[in-house]
Design an enzyme around this catalytic site. Structure first.
Site, PDB file in Angstrom:
ATOM      1  N   LYS A 102     140.444  31.391   8.654  1.00 12.68           N
ATOM      2  CA  LYS A 102     141.037  30.117   9.020  1.00 12.68           C
ATOM      3  C   LYS A 102     141.394  29.338   7.743  1.00 12.68           C
ATOM      4  CE  LYS A 102     137.093  27.127   9.526  1.00 12.68           C
ATOM      5  NZ  LYS A 102     137.229  26.200   8.556  1.00 12.68           N
ATOM      6  N   ASP A 155     136.205  33.787  12.941  1.00 10.76           N
ATOM      7  CA  ASP A 155     135.574  32.503  13.215  1.00 10.76           C
ATOM      8  C   ASP A 155     134.097  32.790  13.021  1.00 10.76           C
ATOM      9  OD1 ASP A 155     134.109  30.440  14.441  1.00 10.76           O
ATOM     10  OD2 ASP A 155     135.899  29.824  15.534  1.00 10.76           O
ATOM     11  N   HIS A 156     133.563  32.410  11.867  1.00  9.15           N
ATOM     12  CA  HIS A 156     132.240  32.946  11.519  1.00  9.15           C
ATOM     13  C   HIS A 156     131.147  32.479  12.488  1.00  9.15           C
ATOM     14  CE1 HIS A 156     131.569  29.140   9.362  1.00  9.15           C
ATOM     15  NE2 HIS A 156     130.285  29.437   9.331  1.00  9.15           N
ATOM     16  N   LYS A 191     127.351  34.420  14.480  1.00  7.75           N
ATOM     17  CA  LYS A 191     125.966  33.922  14.431  1.00  7.75           C
ATOM     18  C   LYS A 191     125.195  34.434  15.640  1.00  7.75           C
ATOM     19  CE  LYS A 191     127.146  29.665  11.937  1.00  7.75           C
ATOM     20  NZ  LYS A 191     126.404  29.549  10.703  1.00  7.75           N
ATOM     21  N   GLU A 227     126.573  18.198   9.606  1.00  6.27           N
ATOM     22  CA  GLU A 227     126.271  18.727   8.268  1.00  6.27           C
ATOM     23  C   GLU A 227     125.772  17.585   7.396  1.00  6.27           C
ATOM     24  OE1 GLU A 227     128.944  22.143   6.902  1.00  6.27           O
ATOM     25  OE2 GLU A 227     130.320  20.677   7.728  1.00  6.27           O
ATOM     26  N   ASP A 264     139.197  21.279  10.821  1.00  8.45           N
ATOM     27  CA  ASP A 264     138.330  22.202  10.075  1.00  8.45           C
ATOM     28  C   ASP A 264     137.348  22.926  11.005  1.00  8.45           C
ATOM     29  OD1 ASP A 264     137.126  23.437   7.832  1.00  8.45           O
ATOM     30  OD2 ASP A 264     135.613  21.854   7.701  1.00  8.45           O
ATOM     31  N   HIS A 297     135.392  26.507  15.559  1.00 11.80           N
ATOM     32  CA  HIS A 297     133.989  26.737  15.920  1.00 11.80           C
ATOM     33  C   HIS A 297     133.580  26.011  17.209  1.00 11.80           C
ATOM     34  CE1 HIS A 297     134.132  28.199  11.934  1.00 11.80           C
ATOM     35  NE2 HIS A 297     133.714  27.136  11.297  1.00 11.80           N
ATOM     36  N   LYS A 338     130.486  15.400   8.353  1.00  9.69           N
ATOM     37  CA  LYS A 338     129.835  15.691   7.073  1.00  9.69           C
ATOM     38  C   LYS A 338     128.996  14.472   6.712  1.00  9.69           C
ATOM     39  CE  LYS A 338     132.813  19.266   5.548  1.00  9.69           C
ATOM     40  NZ  LYS A 338     132.119  20.544   5.713  1.00  9.69           N
TER      41      LYS A 338
HETATM   42  C1  BG6 Z   1     133.437  26.175   7.738  1.00  7.90           C
HETATM   43  C2  BG6 Z   1     134.040  24.841   7.414  1.00  7.90           C
HETATM   44  O1  BG6 Z   1     134.233  26.845   8.672  1.00  7.90           O
HETATM   45  O2  BG6 Z   1     132.147  25.998   8.278  1.00  7.90           O
HETATM   46  C3  BG6 Z   1     133.153  24.062   6.476  1.00  7.90           C
HETATM   47  O3  BG6 Z   1     135.314  25.016   6.806  1.00  7.90           O
HETATM   48  C4  BG6 Z   1     131.746  23.998   7.009  1.00  7.90           C
HETATM   49  O4  BG6 Z   1     133.667  22.754   6.256  1.00  7.90           O
HETATM   50  C5  BG6 Z   1     131.247  25.382   7.386  1.00  7.90           C
HETATM   51  O5  BG6 Z   1     130.919  23.423   6.008  1.00  7.90           O
HETATM   52  C6  BG6 Z   1     129.882  25.320   8.023  1.00  7.90           C
HETATM   53  O6  BG6 Z   1     129.404  26.606   8.271  1.00  7.90           O
HETATM   54  P1  BG6 Z   1     127.871  26.849   8.592  1.00  7.90           P
HETATM   55  O7  BG6 Z   1     127.792  28.301   8.898  1.00  7.90           O
HETATM   56  O8  BG6 Z   1     127.117  26.440   7.364  1.00  7.90           O
HETATM   57  O9  BG6 Z   1     127.536  25.980   9.748  1.00  7.90           O
END
Ligand code: BG6
Length: 507
Positions: free
Chosen positions: A169, A198-199, A203, A237, A256, A261, A359
């Site tokens: 992304k 989409d990481h 999870k 975050e 973002d 997500h 954030k």
């Molecule tokens: C990313 C965003 O996709 O996910 C970041 O671009 C964010 O802004 C991050 O900090 C958070 O990932 P995780 O796995 O730490 O929740």
């Protein structure tokens, strides 16, 4: 029950899945993502014995590096960020398959060199012509990279070998740009050979949403408008934007993480049971849920965006967003976003889904809270249940991965007082295996060609359909509110829920 030995069944999902002969080419290999996530994940997979012995990694970037320089960079990244212990023999075997190709994306010579590198690896390491191309580069470079791959005969394998494209992304900036990007990529790669990362889907706890819902009987009967009051999906975050001003400014929190997500979490929470766990059944159900998402009429009342102002976080004084290095001091970019959505179908009609992210909030936590209606009638006196909240089922995605159920219980003693208690399942306590990093899972799936944890282009486009009107509204209506760093966000977000007679959870 089947009488066959499940350990002998090649389809048994409990068996380790090991990738066949293959290699990975990373474009943009000098970037942060590559160093912090991709390189360590590759090492961790090798260390777990899940990569083929001849696995090969090719880095492509604008650097005057030899193979050895590249290997050193990967080595440092692995030492710093890998999840599993460093083992010299694993490292040595892996590092033999490292190659570096210097170049820029419009440089034909570099792609000629890439092609000969791949051919050399096929011979020397037995990669079998199977390569995935990871585009860890800004989307504006996608067209040139995929066109070059096509021009130099790299986008399609010979015979049975495969070629796949992995895309990071942002998948566009809005619906139109996402459609354009998808078209560019699909002109070269077949849709089934395109893996969008989409990481969050990698999870463990996110995959557990499906296990919880569909491997059990006790949750599904109450997973609907008859019992659920509302759903809150939070991704908070504590960090600021760090060194990512160039990427983040002009993008903002909603683009973002909500576009991808959070809307994926919503889809998994809201969707119907898929016919099976294969990619197309999952996509079908997620898409149906996303298509049914409806925006509230008055976006001014049901959405909030804001920016972090200076404050204190973890005992340190921190800058506000507008003072961060590289940020336009007049920027209107949101670092906090909260939106209310509805899902127009029989299961969810009238049940709001509240999504929020930010954030520099109070702490790092991602959770999905399904909040249930109050009991329709209570035989107790109002004073007995004064401290009783609503039942809730909370899936904690991170940290402290687990599931919590909140319900009322009698306080010990002579009076009939009822208060909230929680019942907790914690991954760390119930399982000895530690969870792999999302990128380990996803990279392995790419090499195996398993697409169920990757959003398809229709999902991406649906997500932009949902977000575009909100972004447009924000663009046309003033500036974001400010919230003090280290707090739980702007007052307007509390007011947004208060108008509906609800409040945000304080995780
Ligand atoms: C990313 C965003 O996709 O996910 C970041 O671009 C964010 O802004 C991050 O900090 C958070 O990932 P995780 O796995 O730490 O929740």
């Amino acid at each position: 029950m089947s009488s066959s030995n499940p350990l002998r069944d090649p389809r048994d999902r409990r068996l380790p899945r090991i990738a066949g002969p293959s290699g990975l080419v990373i474009f943009g290999v000098t970037g942060d993502l590559s160093r912090k996530k991709l390189m360590p994940a590759i090492y961790d997979l090798a260390n777990r014995g899940l990569l083929p012995p001849g696995f090969s990694l090719v880095g492509f970037a604008r650097r005057d590096w030899e193979n050895e320089d590249f290997a050193q960079v990967v080595h440092d990244a692995v030492k710093e960020h890998a999840r599993t212990p460093f083992r010299e023999e694993v490292w040595q075997q892996l590092a033999e398959g490292f190659r570096f190709v210097p170049g820029v994306f419009d440089d034909d010579d570099a792609f000629v060199k890439l092609r000969s590198t791949i051919e050399e690896l096929d011979k020397a390491r037995g990669t079998g012509g199977n390569f995935a191309f990871y585009l860890s580069v800004p989307p504006k470079f996608f067209p040139s990279v995929v066109q070059q791959l096509k021009k130099h005969g790299l986008s399609h394998g010979q015979g049975d070998s495969w070629r796949r494209a992995v895309i990071e992304k942002p998948f566009g900036h809005d619906l139109k740009s996402a459609q354009d990007l998808n078209q560019v990529v699909h002109e070269v790669f077949r849709p089934s050979d395109v893996f969008r990362i989409d990481h969050y889907l990698g999870k463990e706890t996110v995959q557990n949403i499906l296990a919880l819902r569909f491997a059990n009987t006790m949750f599904e009967p109450i997973w609907n408008r008859s019992y659920v009051d509302h759903v809150q999906i939070t991704m908070a975050e504590d960090i600021g934007i760090g060194g990512r001003a160039g990427y983040y400014d002009g993008i903002g929190a909603a683009r973002d993480v909500i576009q991808n997500h959070l809307l994926q979490l919503l889809a998994l929470t809201a969707m119907e049971e898929p016919a099976s766990f294969d990619a197309s059944s999952l996509v079908t159900e997620k898409l149906k849920a996303l298509r049914a998402v409806k925006l509230p009429k008055e976006l001014g009342k049901h959405t909030v965006r804001a920016q972090y102002a200076p404050g204190w976080q973890g005992g340190e004084e921190v800058h506000g967003y507008l003072e961060e290095e590289g940020i336009d001091p007049h920027s209107k970019t949101d670092t906090y976003a909260a939106i209310k959505l509805e899902i127009d179908n029989r299961r969810w009609a009238g049940v709001p889904f509240y999504l929020r992210t930010g954030k520099r909030l109070g702490r790092r936590v991602t959770e999905i809270a399904v909040v249930f209606q109050r009991a329709p009638h209570s035989p107790f006196d109002a004073t007995d249940t004064q401290e009783l909240g609503q039942n809730a089922l909370v899936i904690r995605v991170q940290p402290d991965e687990g599931v919590t159920i909140r319900f009322g219980s009698k306080v010990p003693g002579t009076s009939m007082e009822i208060r909230d208690v929680t019942m907790d399942f914690q991954y760390g306590e119930s399982f000895t295996e530690s969870s792999p990093e999302a990128y380990e899972r996803l990279l392995l799936d790419v090499l195996l060609g398993e697409a169920n944890l990757f959003p398809r282009h229709e999902e991406v486009e649906q997500s932009w359909r949902i977000l575009d009107p909100i972004e447009e509204y924000w663009d046309q209506h003033g500036r974001p509110e400010q919230y003090t760093s280290g707090t739980w966000g702007p007052k307007a977000a509390d007011e947004m829920l208060a108008r509906d007679g609800r409040s945000w959870r304080r995780p």
